[in-house]
Design a protein around this motif. Structure first.
Motif, PDB file in Angstrom:
ATOM      1  N   SER A 118       0.144  10.827   2.428  1.00 13.84           N
ATOM      2  CA  SER A 118      -0.097  10.291   3.765  1.00 13.84           C
ATOM      3  C   SER A 118       0.777   9.076   3.999  1.00 13.84           C
ATOM      4  CB  SER A 118      -1.577   9.905   3.922  1.00 13.84           C
ATOM      5  OG  SER A 118      -1.836   9.419   5.219  1.00 13.84           O
ATOM      6  N   ALA A 119       1.173   8.882   5.250  1.00 11.11           N
ATOM      7  CA  ALA A 119       1.938   7.694   5.630  1.00 11.11           C
ATOM      8  C   ALA A 119       1.659   7.397   7.091  1.00 11.11           C
ATOM      9  CB  ALA A 119       3.431   7.903   5.404  1.00 11.11           C
ATOM     10  N   ALA A 120       1.690   6.129   7.447  1.00 17.35           N
ATOM     11  CA  ALA A 120       1.496   5.724   8.836  1.00 17.35           C
ATOM     12  C   ALA A 120       2.820   5.236   9.400  1.00 17.35           C
ATOM     13  CB  ALA A 120       0.450   4.623   8.931  1.00 17.35           C
ATOM     14  N   GLY A 121       3.054   5.516  10.683  1.00 16.80           N
ATOM     15  CA  GLY A 121       4.283   5.064  11.321  1.00 16.80           C
ATOM     16  C   GLY A 121       5.097   6.220  11.857  1.00 16.80           C
ATOM     17  N   ALA A 122       6.193   5.867  12.523  1.00 14.42           N
ATOM     18  CA  ALA A 122       7.031   6.867  13.184  1.00 14.42           C
ATOM     19  C   ALA A 122       8.436   6.856  12.589  1.00 14.42           C
ATOM     20  CB  ALA A 122       7.086   6.595  14.686  1.00 14.42           C
ATOM     21  N   PRO A 123       8.697   7.670  11.578  1.00 14.30           N
ATOM     22  CA  PRO A 123      10.034   7.712  10.974  1.00 14.30           C
ATOM     23  C   PRO A 123      11.044   8.410  11.879  1.00 14.30           C
ATOM     24  CG  PRO A 123       8.651   9.413  10.022  1.00 14.30           C
ATOM     25  CD  PRO A 123       7.761   8.603  10.933  1.00 14.30           C
ATOM     26  N   LEU A 166      -0.299   3.257  -1.250  1.00 14.03           N
ATOM     27  CA  LEU A 166      -1.576   3.091  -0.551  1.00 14.03           C
ATOM     28  C   LEU A 166      -1.412   2.278   0.728  1.00 14.03           C
ATOM     29  CD1 LEU A 166      -4.027   2.350  -3.519  1.00 14.03           C
ATOM     30  CD2 LEU A 166      -3.830   4.472  -2.209  1.00 14.03           C
ATOM     31  N   ILE A 167      -0.627   1.216   0.658  1.00 11.79           N
ATOM     32  CA  ILE A 167      -0.442   0.364   1.836  1.00 11.79           C
ATOM     33  C   ILE A 167       0.330   1.105   2.920  1.00 11.79           C
ATOM     34  CG2 ILE A 167       0.644  -1.746   2.693  1.00 11.79           C
ATOM     35  CD1 ILE A 167      -1.952  -2.164   1.092  1.00 11.79           C
ATOM     36  N   ARG A 168       1.344   1.878   2.542  1.00  7.65           N
ATOM     37  CA  ARG A 168       2.094   2.651   3.537  1.00  7.65           C
ATOM     38  C   ARG A 168       1.199   3.657   4.245  1.00  7.65           C
ATOM     39  NH1 ARG A 168       6.431   2.779  -0.236  1.00  7.65           N
ATOM     40  NH2 ARG A 168       5.760   4.844  -0.933  1.00  7.65           N
ATOM     41  N   ALA A 169       0.176   4.120   3.534  1.00 15.07           N
ATOM     42  CA  ALA A 169      -0.747   5.096   4.116  1.00 15.07           C
ATOM     43  C   ALA A 169      -1.911   4.422   4.839  1.00 15.07           C
ATOM     44  CB  ALA A 169      -1.289   6.011   3.020  1.00 15.07           C
TER      45      ALA A 169
END
Length: 407
Positions: A118-123, A166-169
């Motif tokens: 899992s990852a949050a953000g817009a690559p 974990l932080i990226r997610a």
């Protein structure tokens, strides 16, 4: 003849379907059906958790998901699903089930619905493809990192990788819990070494937590391994933004009890910047006599604060400018914000500040100046071989707004 036409029509439909498939990700909207399909095809599921109001979500849908290279990769390797988390039920429930805390969240599930990565953000295009490759790699995805962590691996390089993942997610609670457990196993010397301090910066343990309290109580030890300036700066910035976030949450929920309580606890620590922080938070109290938000009051308070404290921290200017940009729209409605940013970029011409400068110019309908700033941003991106899609969109937004509003 009719039979021949049917064949031609069928071939045409197949071609059109393949063309659509090759030019972007094909999404489903039902997770349960996708789980069944994933089992049949022995594939992972890619889920885009989004909301209707999320700007980065819209950018992904408009510029990244339709890309041919992205479509080819994801349609070959995953069953893809889009879940809207602010709908009336289905998406909201799934968002809660998977503890979605940021948008967009890009999640990869196995055929049982368990999280693999899992990852949050817009690559961008390449970033999304790379994310899919990591999720597909059983030696690199979060599931493998989790298993390795649970098996007891605490090597320095792996530990960094685990917490960064974990932080990226946006799995901040998990990161905090695991870090506190890990920290408790360390010796006094290990707790105070530079690598542990660096891990604290990754996990961002907040003020008043056990690990942050330890840092404050053993500052002298960290001074020896990290340096006094960095330690003191970390403590100061942690309090500044922790309390600011509490204030913002309290304003939104119309309950400042927790903010006021923590502010009193912070005061009791006798840090020299207490009065400065209180003055900063006071700028965000900009209600008029009718208890309505007043941008003029905000600008007056902001200008006064920056004249006194602006040199201490560039982030003050950025924070106040972005807040003002959200409060105003119209020709020169927020000139104070332009003046704040002009002062900042003259003092410190850091290209990172230009996005905020562009934004406040745009909100004041200063089209020509906004385009000048956008040009500098684009030049820097080209110089560093970075994608210009975002700034190209901003340049187009100026053209669109100018056409609509004139000027």
């Amino acid at each position: 003849m009719i039979y021949l036409k049917r064949i031609i029509l069928s071939i045409g439909l197949i071609f059109i379907g393949h063309l659509g498939w090759s030019q972007g990700i094909v999404f489903n909207t039902n997770l349960e059906e996708s789980l069944q399909e994933a089992k049949k095809q022995n594939k992972l599921i890619f889920v885009d958790f989004y909301t209707s109001w999320c700007g980065p979500c819209k950018a992904l849908s408009a510029n990244v998901f339709p890309d041919k290279a992205v479509g080819d990769f994801y349609n070959n390797n995953f069953i893809s699903v889009k879940i809207q988390c602010d709908d009336t039920g289905y998406g909201v429930a799934l968002g809660k089930k998977y503890k979605i805390a940021a948008y967009p969240t890009l999640m990869f599930l196995d055929a049982n619905g368990d999280i693999v990565h899992s990852a949050a953000g817009a690559p961008d295009v390449q970033g999304l493809i790379e994310l899919g490759k990591i999720a597909s790699d059983p030696k690199k995805n979060q599931l493998s990192l989790k298993k390795e962590w649970e098996s007891g691996n605490r090597e320095e390089g792996f530990t960094y990788k685990y917490f960064e993942s974990l932080i990226r997610a946006y799995q901040n609670d998990k990161a905090s819990a695991d870090f506190q457990e890990y920290f408790a196993t360390l010796s006094k010397e290990q707790k105070a070494n530079k690598s542990t301090f660096d891990l604290m910066q990754i996990v961002k343990e907040p003020p008043f937590s056990n690990t942050f309290d330890y840092l404050e109580q053993h500052k002298e030890d960290y001074y020896q391994t990290v340096g006094k300036g960095r330690v003191d700066s970390t403590i100061a910035k942690s309090y500044l933004w922790y309390l600011k976030n509490l204030q913002y949450s309290g304003i939104m929920n119309k309950d400042l009890t927790e903010f006021n309580t923590k502010l009193e606890q912070f005061k009791a620590k006798n840090y020299p910047y207490y009065e400065e922080y209180v003055a900063f938070y006071d700028v965000f109290d900009f209600k008029d006599s009718d208890n309505k938000s007043d941008a003029e009051i905000f600008m007056k308070k902001g200008t006064s604060f920056l004249q006194k404290y602006g040199l201490n921290n560039d982030d003050y200017t950025i924070s106040l400018t972005m807040m003002l940009a959200n409060l105003i729209w119209g020709k020169d409605r927020g000139v104070a914000g332009i003046e704040w940013m002009e002062t900042l970029v003259q003092r410190n011409p850091d290209v990172r500040y230009l996005d905020s400068y562009f934004h406040i110019l745009f909100r004041n309908l200063r089209w020509d100046q906004a385009l000048e700033v956008a040009k500098k941003i684009k030049e820097d991106k080209l110089k560093n071989n970075l994608s210009t899609k975002d700034i190209d969109q901003k340049i187009q937004s100026v053209a669109d707004a100018r056409l609509k509003y004139g000027g």
